[in-house]
Design an enzyme around this catalytic site. Sequence first.
Site, PDB file in Angstrom:
ATOM      1  CG  ASP A  70      -3.129 -12.992  -7.453  1.00 40.57           C
ATOM      2  OD1 ASP A  70      -2.429 -12.871  -6.187  1.00 40.57           O
ATOM      3  OD2 ASP A  70      -2.559 -13.172  -8.510  1.00 40.57           O
ATOM      4  NE  ARG A  95      -5.935 -11.596  -9.882  1.00 41.16           N
ATOM      5  CZ  ARG A  95      -6.298 -10.427  -8.964  1.00 41.16           C
ATOM      6  NH1 ARG A  95      -5.466  -9.506  -9.364  1.00 41.16           N
ATOM      7  NH2 ARG A  95      -7.196 -10.242  -8.145  1.00 41.16           N
ATOM      8  NE  ARG A 140      -1.205  -6.709 -14.637  1.00 40.14           N
ATOM      9  CZ  ARG A 140      -1.694  -7.418 -13.324  1.00 40.14           C
ATOM     10  NH1 ARG A 140      -2.804  -7.578 -12.682  1.00 40.14           N
ATOM     11  NH2 ARG A 140      -0.434  -7.869 -12.880  1.00 40.14           N
ATOM     12  CG  HIS A 169      -3.593  -2.942 -10.814  1.00 42.30           C
ATOM     13  ND1 HIS A 169      -3.575  -4.075  -9.833  1.00 42.30           N
ATOM     14  CD2 HIS A 169      -4.140  -3.282 -11.735  1.00 42.30           C
ATOM     15  CE1 HIS A 169      -4.290  -5.012 -10.415  1.00 42.30           C
ATOM     16  NE2 HIS A 169      -4.697  -4.533 -11.581  1.00 42.30           N
ATOM     17  CB  CYS A 263      -4.542  -4.834  -3.545  1.00 41.74           C
ATOM     18  SG  CYS A 263      -3.285  -3.960  -4.461  1.00 41.74           S
TER      19      CYS A 263
HETATM   20  N1  ARG Z   1      -1.042 -10.637  -7.945  1.00 41.47           N
HETATM   21  C1  ARG Z   1      -2.121  -9.642  -8.067  1.00 41.47           C
HETATM   22  C2  ARG Z   1      -1.789  -9.302  -9.684  1.00 41.47           C
HETATM   23  O1  ARG Z   1      -0.788  -9.027 -10.096  1.00 41.47           O
HETATM   24  C3  ARG Z   1      -1.994  -8.495  -7.156  1.00 41.47           C
HETATM   25  C4  ARG Z   1      -3.042  -7.617  -7.554  1.00 41.47           C
HETATM   26  C5  ARG Z   1      -3.142  -6.171  -6.672  1.00 41.47           C
HETATM   27  N2  ARG Z   1      -4.177  -5.628  -6.695  1.00 41.47           N
HETATM   28  C6  ARG Z   1      -4.160  -4.194  -6.930  1.00 41.47           C
HETATM   29  N3  ARG Z   1      -5.436  -3.605  -6.642  1.00 41.47           N
HETATM   30  N4  ARG Z   1      -3.309  -3.622  -7.078  1.00 41.47           N
HETATM   31  O2  ARG Z   1      -3.065  -9.146 -10.286  1.00 41.47           O
END
Ligand code: ARG
Length: 269
Positions: A70, A95, A140, A169, A263
């Site tokens: 990612d 991550r 998040r 997000h 993203c």
């Molecule tokens: N697979 C990543 C996650 O879920 C995707 C991140 C997408 N980034 C964003 N800025 N929305 O963390």
Amino acid sequence: MPTTRVPRLRRFLVCEPRHFAVQYAINPWMRPESPVDTGLAGEQWQGLVRAYREHGHRVETVEPVPGLPDMVFAANAAFVVGGRVFGSLFHAQERRPESEHYALWFTSAGYEVHRPLAVAEGEGDLVWTGRYVLAGTGFRTTRDAHREVQEVLGHPVIGLTLVDPYFYHLDTALFVLDDDNIVYYPEAFSAGSREVLRRLYPDAVLATRDDAMAFGLNSVSDGRNVFIAPQAEVLAERLAEHGYDPVPVDLSEFHKAGGGIKCCTQEIR
Ligand code: ARG
């Protein structure tokens, strides 16, 4: 409505999708059992970089690291305003190592990096409007991180609660057009947060669920050109009616990981 909108040249940091894959599921878009076409992903990503450069924007790259699929989502690594770098601390263990690699990039580029104590996913949830920070929470980035951002950057932070797991997000539900206006998908927010957005931006451009599901809110605007998913057709038309120039960039392979144009883009201000 002004007939000619003026673009402002930007500096972007991106990460080539050399090791991009869907290997775990940390949002509802990710299905590790259905494969990603890495060749196509690479071509689509090159198309994004080309589109930015053709419009005069400066694009720099951070070296991708094997085992961090990612890492291509550069937006999540930091939030930069006025040369101050607020780094990241990812919610998902998978991550977490990304933060260090991006912090090293910023350090060698001459920046000081604040490493957050609370979970904060960079521009994924922290959006600079030109005057203050819109900050997402719910999935998040935490409220503690919002307080930390305000303390470290000294800009007002306005918290917004996200309620739909597909829009986990803030940058999947809202983007800034210019110093005066934004685009958002109201249903992605709690009732109170929707009211806050209505008060701050009574003339905002509103997106439909189809636009949002097509990653239309994961767009990047330079004040005139809006780099946007071609699947977000209704939204692109609305933006054109408002005097913006939609620039279609297809990142469909990245949608499989829950990401799109924004993203993949970190803005250095
Ligand atoms: N697979 C990543 C996650 O879920 C995707 C991140 C997408 N980034 C964003 N800025 N929305 O963390």
